[in-house]
Design a protein around this motif. Structure first.
Motif, PDB file in Angstrom:
ATOM      1  N   THR A 216       0.827  -1.205   0.000  1.00  0.00           N
ATOM      2  CA  THR A 216       0.000   0.000   0.000  1.00  0.00           C
ATOM      3  C   THR A 216       0.864   1.259   0.000  1.00  0.00           C
ATOM      4  O   THR A 216       0.565   2.232  -0.695  1.00  0.00           O
TER       5      THR A 216
ATOM      6  N   ALA B  97       2.148   1.728  -3.590  1.00  0.00           N
ATOM      7  CA  ALA B  97       1.112   2.265  -4.471  1.00  0.00           C
ATOM      8  C   ALA B  97       0.835   3.727  -4.145  1.00  0.00           C
ATOM      9  O   ALA B  97       0.635   4.560  -5.044  1.00  0.00           O
TER      10      ALA B  97
ATOM     11  N   ASN C 216       3.695   5.984  -5.434  1.00  0.00           N
ATOM     12  CA  ASN C 216       3.689   6.058  -6.894  1.00  0.00           C
ATOM     13  C   ASN C 216       2.633   7.045  -7.388  1.00  0.00           C
ATOM     14  O   ASN C 216       2.884   7.846  -8.297  1.00  0.00           O
ATOM     15  N   GLN C 217       1.457   7.011  -6.795  1.00  0.00           N
ATOM     16  CA  GLN C 217       0.434   7.971  -7.216  1.00  0.00           C
ATOM     17  C   GLN C 217       0.776   9.381  -6.743  1.00  0.00           C
ATOM     18  O   GLN C 217       0.478  10.369  -7.428  1.00  0.00           O
TER      19      GLN C 217
ATOM     20  N   GLY D 218       6.250  -0.063  -9.824  1.00  0.00           N
ATOM     21  CA  GLY D 218       5.243  -0.943  -9.227  1.00  0.00           C
ATOM     22  C   GLY D 218       5.891  -2.136  -8.555  1.00  0.00           C
ATOM     23  O   GLY D 218       6.988  -2.544  -8.897  1.00  0.00           O
ATOM     24  N   TYR D 219       5.219  -2.695  -7.563  1.00  0.00           N
ATOM     25  CA  TYR D 219       5.776  -3.841  -6.846  1.00  0.00           C
ATOM     26  C   TYR D 219       5.590  -5.118  -7.652  1.00  0.00           C
ATOM     27  O   TYR D 219       4.696  -5.244  -8.489  1.00  0.00           O
TER      28      TYR D 219
ATOM     29  N   THR E 142      -1.317  -9.747  -1.595  1.00  0.00           N
ATOM     30  CA  THR E 142      -2.396  -8.752  -1.629  1.00  0.00           C
ATOM     31  C   THR E 142      -3.668  -9.367  -2.202  1.00  0.00           C
ATOM     32  O   THR E 142      -4.770  -9.137  -1.674  1.00  0.00           O
TER      33      THR E 142
ATOM     34  N   VAL F  88      -5.347  -0.948  -4.086  1.00  0.00           N
ATOM     35  CA  VAL F  88      -3.888  -1.057  -4.207  1.00  0.00           C
ATOM     36  C   VAL F  88      -3.529  -1.998  -5.355  1.00  0.00           C
ATOM     37  O   VAL F  88      -2.646  -1.704  -6.169  1.00  0.00           O
TER      38      VAL F  88
ATOM     39  N   ALA G 183      -4.246  -0.212  -8.587  1.00  0.00           N
ATOM     40  CA  ALA G 183      -3.283   0.866  -8.839  1.00  0.00           C
ATOM     41  C   ALA G 183      -1.940   0.302  -9.315  1.00  0.00           C
ATOM     42  O   ALA G 183      -1.295   0.857 -10.205  1.00  0.00           O
ATOM     43  N   ASN G 184      -1.527  -0.822  -8.731  1.00  0.00           N
ATOM     44  CA  ASN G 184      -0.239  -1.397  -9.125  1.00  0.00           C
ATOM     45  C   ASN G 184      -0.286  -1.960 -10.541  1.00  0.00           C
ATOM     46  O   ASN G 184       0.675  -1.821 -11.312  1.00  0.00           O
TER      47      ASN G 184
ATOM     48  N   ARG H 143      -0.118   0.885 -12.868  1.00  0.00           N
ATOM     49  CA  ARG H 143       1.245   1.437 -12.893  1.00  0.00           C
ATOM     50  C   ARG H 143       2.097   0.720 -13.930  1.00  0.00           C
ATOM     51  O   ARG H 143       2.798   1.358 -14.723  1.00  0.00           O
TER      52      ARG H 143
END
Length: 454
Positions: free
Chosen positions: A216, A219, A222-223, A258-259, A268, A288, A291-292, A295
């Motif tokens: 989290t 993410a 990154n945003q 990104g992870y 996750t 999350v 979002a990843n 990304r």
């Protein structure tokens, strides 16, 4: 104390090696005959700093043995650690526990005398209870306890994390199990490492909660970096200003592609699936994950915009394909999304990674694998940093630019400071910071990046 570890993968191999380094007799079991033979011959199937010398020294001392014979290994063990894979179930988000439960059935048939059976694999809440049920059914007269002991090892520093952890979590349901696991970890307790004893259910959730919280943060930053690009702020300054707050801290506040890897994506999704299963949707985690994924998909758009709005006929040099530095693991790496998408849009891809190229050759077609970063950059329209290897931090940008068709670097890891690139011929684009484009590089088809779609 005699220990058997079932599974010679990443978690199992590191755990077995480190427990043997504590002085215990450890047998590591795996059904892959090729892997067992490799380990018996002193060859390590994964890249992990510091692992090989520990394996070698304890093999030579006779404390670490590798075998395919689970029955013999379990029969003589006081503690059996299950460290098999728990991949995402095909077509779903939930973890596939079939290997864990199969191991439980085999352990039940082989155990001899009181045995503590421990899930070392990352498993969702309720797994220990189900495993206890399976073993009791297979062996009604069995004298055993089931416990949970999640690992918190980071790829690239797993040995250090095992030998010098922040804490050890043991999930138990009896005093006998707790006493055994406290004895197992006595060498760490003697060094004042906290031993956190909980229920099995709490221990199972702790592992997922820790990884999901870190994902989290990634993410989030990154945003936040995207917002910094929009408003002209420097994400490095923003992250430092946040992270110096003791309630927040500086770790996991570095923006990037990104992870990835074997843990965060899988864990996750599994936590989100568990929450849905119990009628308690974890909307933060769902967002999350979304979002990843966005990304990673966005990376090709960023590259395309910087090199002039089209990738057709362009050559892109990628530096790093592992999901992070100090590992050869490319599972869920950004490269798995970026490379096929660049190729789909018409770009030729050259790549260099210090240790992950063998895995890359198996995963990608039509990639030019290069001996170093400078070779990859020859004739390239852009050099893209995907992995934060230290060897990339010291690159000579003038030398790198000299061989390129267009002197453009897109640094998705922010390895260089903006001062580093001043005076360089390189047009430099990073994450959450202002692009640095030398006057001589300002061409109509070289567009400073602003976050957004092409």
């Amino acid at each position: 104390m005699k220990i058997t570890v079932i599974g010679a993968g990443y978690v199992g191999l590191v755990s077995a090696a480190c427990f043997s380094d504590f002085g215990y007799e450890v047998t590591c079991v795996d059904r892959d005959a090729r892997k067992v033979a490799m380990l018996e011959n002193g060859k390590i199937p994964i890249y992990e700093q510091g692992l090989e010398p520990i394996v070698q020294s304890n093999r030579q001392a006779g404390r670490l043995v590798f075998t395919e014979n689970l029955k013999e290994a379990v029969a003589s063990a006081d503690v059996v650690l299950i460290a098999v894979g728990t991949p995402t179930r095909e077509g779903e988000d939930a973890a596939d526990l079939s290997f864990v439960y199969a191991a439980g059935e085999e352990i039940a048939k082989a155990m001899n005398g009181f045995t503590v059976i421990v899930t070392k694999s990352t498993v969702p809440v309720g797994t220990a209870a189900k495993l206890r049920e399976i073993i009791s059914k297979a062996r009604p007269d069995g004298d055993f306890e089931v416990a949970s002991n999640p690992e918190f090892m980071r790829e690239g520093s797993a040995v250090e994390d095992f030998l010098r952890p922040d804490r050890v979590v043991i999930g138990v349901s009896s005093e006998r199990a707790e006493a055994t696991l406290r004895q197992l970890y006595r060498p760490l307790a003697a060094k004042n490492v906290p031993i956190v004893a909980t229920s099995c259910e709490a221990a199972e959730i702790i592992k997922y909660a820790a990884n999901t919280f870190l994902a989290t943060r990634i993410a989030f930053v990154n945003q936040l970096a995207d917002l910094c690009e929009r408003v002209g702020a420097d994400i490095q300054d923003v992250a430092r200003g946040m992270g110096l707050d003791k309630r927040i801290g500086l770790q996991f506040l570095s923006p990037g592609p990104g992870y990835g890897g074997s843990c965060f994506p899988k864990d996750t999704r599994a936590l989100a699936a568990t929450a849905r299963q119990y009628g308690n949707p974890f909307t933060i985690v769902e967002n999350v994950i979304s979002a990843n994924e966005s990304r990673k998909r966005d990376l090709a758009d960023r590259i395309q915009k910087v090199v002039g709005g089209t990738l057709a006929g362009k050559k892109i040099a990628l530096l790093g394909i592992a999901f992070k530095a100090e590992t050869d693991d490319i599972r869920d790496a950004a490269a798995l999304t970026v490379i096929p998408e660049l190729q789909r849009r018409g770009a030729a891809v050259a790549a260099f990674d210090p240790v992950a190229m063998d895995n890359g050759r198996q995963a990608f077609d039509e990639v030019q694998w290069c001996a170093d970063a400078y070779s990859a950059a020859i004739g390239a329209d852009a050099v893209v940093v995907l992995t934060e290897w230290n060897v990339f931090r010291g690159l000579d940008l003038k030398r790198l630019a000299k061989g390129m068709r267009q002197p453009v670097m897109i640094d998705f890891r922010n390895l260089f400071t903006l001062d580093d690139v001043k005076g360089s011929p390189m047009a430099y684009h990073s994450i959450g910071r202002t692009s640095q484009v030398p006057p001589e590089s300002r061409r109509a088809d070289i567009i400073p990046f602003k976050s957004g779609t092409v």
